[in-house]
Design a protein around this motif. Structure first.
Motif, PDB file in Angstrom:
ATOM      1  N   PHE A  92       0.834  -1.186   0.000  1.00 24.55           N
ATOM      2  CA  PHE A  92       0.000   0.000   0.000  1.00 24.55           C
ATOM      3  C   PHE A  92       0.875   1.243   0.000  1.00 24.55           C
ATOM      4  CE2 PHE A  92      -3.652  -2.268   0.274  1.00 24.55           C
ATOM      5  CZ  PHE A  92      -4.004  -2.799   1.494  1.00 24.55           C
ATOM      6  N   SER A  93       0.318   2.269  -0.618  1.00 22.39           N
ATOM      7  CA  SER A  93       0.908   3.600  -0.529  1.00 22.39           C
ATOM      8  C   SER A  93      -0.105   4.546   0.091  1.00 22.39           C
ATOM      9  CB  SER A  93       1.287   4.123  -1.912  1.00 22.39           C
ATOM     10  OG  SER A  93       2.239   3.288  -2.529  1.00 22.39           O
ATOM     11  N   CYS A  94       0.378   5.502   0.819  1.00 19.58           N
ATOM     12  CA  CYS A  94      -0.479   6.541   1.388  1.00 19.58           C
ATOM     13  C   CYS A  94       0.218   7.870   1.139  1.00 19.58           C
ATOM     14  CB  CYS A  94      -0.686   6.305   2.876  1.00 19.58           C
ATOM     15  SG  CYS A  94      -1.535   7.647   3.741  1.00 19.58           S
ATOM     16  N   VAL A  95      -0.395   8.682   0.283  1.00 21.99           N
ATOM     17  CA  VAL A  95       0.182   9.959  -0.087  1.00 21.99           C
ATOM     18  C   VAL A  95      -0.483  11.073   0.702  1.00 21.99           C
ATOM     19  CG1 VAL A  95       0.653  11.560  -1.960  1.00 21.99           C
ATOM     20  CG2 VAL A  95       0.699   9.100  -2.383  1.00 21.99           C
ATOM     21  N   ALA A  96       0.339  11.922   1.269  1.00 22.65           N
ATOM     22  CA  ALA A  96      -0.163  13.025   2.100  1.00 22.65           C
ATOM     23  C   ALA A  96      -0.067  14.349   1.363  1.00 22.65           C
ATOM     24  CB  ALA A  96       0.628  13.092   3.398  1.00 22.65           C
ATOM     25  N   SER A  97      -1.019  15.201   1.630  1.00 18.14           N
ATOM     26  CA  SER A  97      -0.989  16.552   1.088  1.00 18.14           C
ATOM     27  C   SER A  97      -1.657  17.488   2.093  1.00 18.14           C
ATOM     28  CB  SER A  97      -1.707  16.622  -0.259  1.00 18.14           C
ATOM     29  OG  SER A  97      -3.074  16.290  -0.107  1.00 18.14           O
ATOM     30  N   LYS A 125       3.925  -8.542  13.135  1.00 21.62           N
ATOM     31  CA  LYS A 125       5.390  -8.432  13.214  1.00 21.62           C
ATOM     32  C   LYS A 125       6.034  -9.573  12.448  1.00 21.62           C
ATOM     33  CE  LYS A 125       6.681  -6.958  17.152  1.00 21.62           C
ATOM     34  NZ  LYS A 125       6.998  -6.894  18.600  1.00 21.62           N
ATOM     35  N   GLY A 126       6.981  -9.227  11.607  1.00 27.34           N
ATOM     36  CA  GLY A 126       7.674 -10.225  10.798  1.00 27.34           C
ATOM     37  C   GLY A 126       7.060 -10.431   9.428  1.00 27.34           C
ATOM     38  N   ARG A 127       5.818  -9.988   9.217  1.00 23.00           N
ATOM     39  CA  ARG A 127       5.156 -10.113   7.908  1.00 23.00           C
ATOM     40  C   ARG A 127       4.949  -8.764   7.241  1.00 23.00           C
ATOM     41  NH1 ARG A 127       0.113 -11.988   7.012  1.00 23.00           N
ATOM     42  NH2 ARG A 127      -0.651 -11.335   9.061  1.00 23.00           N
ATOM     43  N   PHE A 128       4.687  -7.735   8.033  1.00 23.07           N
ATOM     44  CA  PHE A 128       4.392  -6.406   7.489  1.00 23.07           C
ATOM     45  C   PHE A 128       5.575  -5.482   7.746  1.00 23.07           C
ATOM     46  CE2 PHE A 128      -0.570  -6.504   7.819  1.00 23.07           C
ATOM     47  CZ  PHE A 128      -0.568  -7.685   7.093  1.00 23.07           C
ATOM     48  N   ILE A 129       5.822  -4.598   6.791  1.00 23.62           N
ATOM     49  CA  ILE A 129       6.913  -3.638   6.922  1.00 23.62           C
ATOM     50  C   ILE A 129       6.398  -2.246   6.564  1.00 23.62           C
ATOM     51  CG2 ILE A 129       9.199  -2.955   6.094  1.00 23.62           C
ATOM     52  CD1 ILE A 129       9.615  -5.915   5.313  1.00 23.62           C
ATOM     53  N   ILE A 130       6.652  -1.304   7.443  1.00 19.69           N
ATOM     54  CA  ILE A 130       6.266   0.085   7.212  1.00 19.69           C
ATOM     55  C   ILE A 130       7.508   0.893   6.873  1.00 19.69           C
ATOM     56  CG2 ILE A 130       5.328   2.174   8.279  1.00 19.69           C
ATOM     57  CD1 ILE A 130       3.599   0.320  10.029  1.00 19.69           C
ATOM     58  N   SER A 131       7.391   1.722   5.868  1.00 23.90           N
ATOM     59  CA  SER A 131       8.479   2.624   5.513  1.00 23.90           C
ATOM     60  C   SER A 131       7.883   3.941   5.037  1.00 23.90           C
ATOM     61  CB  SER A 131       9.367   2.010   4.429  1.00 23.90           C
ATOM     62  OG  SER A 131       8.615   1.757   3.257  1.00 23.90           O
ATOM     63  N   ARG A 132       8.706   4.947   4.925  1.00 24.49           N
ATOM     64  CA  ARG A 132       8.224   6.243   4.461  1.00 24.49           C
ATOM     65  C   ARG A 132       9.298   6.913   3.625  1.00 24.49           C
ATOM     66  NH1 ARG A 132       6.675   9.688   9.521  1.00 24.49           N
ATOM     67  NH2 ARG A 132       6.400  11.347   7.966  1.00 24.49           N
ATOM     68  N   ASP A 133       8.827   7.751   2.716  1.00 26.12           N
ATOM     69  CA  ASP A 133       9.706   8.570   1.896  1.00 26.12           C
ATOM     70  C   ASP A 133       9.243  10.006   2.079  1.00 26.12           C
ATOM     71  OD1 ASP A 133      11.084   9.971  -0.079  1.00 26.12           O
ATOM     72  OD2 ASP A 133      10.928   8.352  -1.527  1.00 26.12           O
ATOM     73  N   ASN A 134       9.943  10.753   2.908  1.00 24.17           N
ATOM     74  CA  ASN A 134       9.497  12.112   3.214  1.00 24.17           C
ATOM     75  C   ASN A 134       9.612  13.042   1.997  1.00 24.17           C
ATOM     76  OD1 ASN A 134       8.765  11.468   5.808  1.00 24.17           O
ATOM     77  ND2 ASN A 134      10.670  12.177   6.732  1.00 24.17           N
ATOM     78  N   ALA A 135      10.501  12.717   1.075  1.00 25.76           N
ATOM     79  CA  ALA A 135      10.623  13.531  -0.134  1.00 25.76           C
ATOM     80  C   ALA A 135       9.401  13.376  -1.030  1.00 25.76           C
ATOM     81  CB  ALA A 135      11.881  13.156  -0.898  1.00 25.76           C
ATOM     82  N   LYS A 136       8.708  12.236  -0.899  1.00 19.68           N
ATOM     83  CA  LYS A 136       7.519  11.978  -1.718  1.00 19.68           C
ATOM     84  C   LYS A 136       6.231  12.093  -0.917  1.00 19.68           C
ATOM     85  CE  LYS A 136       9.880   8.873  -4.959  1.00 19.68           C
ATOM     86  NZ  LYS A 136       9.914   7.514  -5.551  1.00 19.68           N
ATOM     87  N   ASN A 137       6.347  12.508   0.347  1.00 19.29           N
ATOM     88  CA  ASN A 137       5.152  12.640   1.210  1.00 19.29           C
ATOM     89  C   ASN A 137       4.350  11.344   1.244  1.00 19.29           C
ATOM     90  OD1 ASN A 137       5.913  15.283   1.593  1.00 19.29           O
ATOM     91  ND2 ASN A 137       4.262  16.169   0.386  1.00 19.29           N
ATOM     92  N   THR A 138       5.039  10.226   1.322  1.00 18.38           N
ATOM     93  CA  THR A 138       4.383   8.934   1.192  1.00 18.38           C
ATOM     94  C   THR A 138       4.850   7.978   2.275  1.00 18.38           C
ATOM     95  OG1 THR A 138       4.216   9.224  -1.209  1.00 18.38           O
ATOM     96  CG2 THR A 138       3.939   6.997  -0.355  1.00 18.38           C
ATOM     97  N   VAL A 139       3.900   7.224   2.812  1.00 17.64           N
ATOM     98  CA  VAL A 139       4.210   6.123   3.713  1.00 17.64           C
ATOM     99  C   VAL A 139       3.697   4.847   3.059  1.00 17.64           C
ATOM    100  CG1 VAL A 139       2.078   6.411   5.055  1.00 17.64           C
ATOM    101  CG2 VAL A 139       4.051   5.290   6.091  1.00 17.64           C
ATOM    102  N   TYR A 140       4.428   3.762   3.283  1.00 15.10           N
ATOM    103  CA  TYR A 140       4.127   2.492   2.633  1.00 15.10           C
ATOM    104  C   TYR A 140       3.851   1.415   3.676  1.00 15.10           C
ATOM    105  CZ  TYR A 140       6.526   4.881  -1.204  1.00 15.10           C
ATOM    106  OH  TYR A 140       6.907   5.800  -2.159  1.00 15.10           O
ATOM    107  N   LEU A 141       3.045   0.447   3.265  1.00 15.29           N
ATOM    108  CA  LEU A 141       2.842  -0.761   4.060  1.00 15.29           C
ATOM    109  C   LEU A 141       3.052  -1.947   3.136  1.00 15.29           C
ATOM    110  CD1 LEU A 141       1.971  -2.172   6.700  1.00 15.29           C
ATOM    111  CD2 LEU A 141      -0.380  -2.064   5.862  1.00 15.29           C
ATOM    112  N   GLN A 142       4.133  -2.664   3.357  1.00 18.93           N
ATOM    113  CA  GLN A 142       4.425  -3.876   2.608  1.00 18.93           C
ATOM    114  C   GLN A 142       3.872  -5.043   3.399  1.00 18.93           C
ATOM    115  OE1 GLN A 142       6.074  -4.424  -0.437  1.00 18.93           O
ATOM    116  NE2 GLN A 142       5.516  -6.580  -0.156  1.00 18.93           N
TER     117      GLN A 142
END
Length: 118
Positions: free
Chosen positions: A20-25, A67-84
């Motif tokens: 998943f992607s979540c874009v913020a504005s 835990k161990g299956r899902f990974i959260i990351s973010r890219d502040n340059a793209k205003n986006t948080v991800y859920l793998q």
């Protein structure tokens, strides 16, 4: 408040992966000032916390259930948080929401549906 838009949901089979992607504005809002989290809500159940990442993205926290299956990351340059999400199970079927927190202020996305078939 931030406006949040999730994407990436759909119908998958058990064992598949999905991101998943979540874009913020938001006018005058700085994404990197917000901690970001992911939640889900299955039919007939309460909304469940999955995990969160701090403003810089250098630390993340997960519920034991993912835990161990899902990974959260973010890219502040793209205003986006991800859920793998990996090794998906039918029990992961739910509407998934991203969440932005700054002090007493919280924002929610509209949610995106995931259905995992067995």
């Amino acid at each position: 408040q931030l406006q949040l838009v999730e994407s990436g949901g759909g119908l998958v089979q058990a064992g598949d992966s999905l991101r998943f992607s979540c874009v913020a504005s938001g006018s005058g809002r700085t994404f990197s000032n917000y901690a970001m989290g992911w939640f889900r809500q299955a039919p007939g159940k309460a909304r469940e916390f999955l995990g969160a990442t701090i403003k810089s993205g250098s630390s993340t926290y997960y519920a034991d259930s993912v835990k161990g299956r899902f990974i959260i990351s973010r890219d502040n340059a793209k205003n986006t948080v991800y859920l793998q999400m990996n090794s998906l199970k039918p029990a992961d079927t739910a509407v998934y929401y991203c969440n932005a927190i700054r002090g007493p202020t919280t924002s929610w996305g509209q949610g995106t549906q995931v259905t995992v078939s067995s």
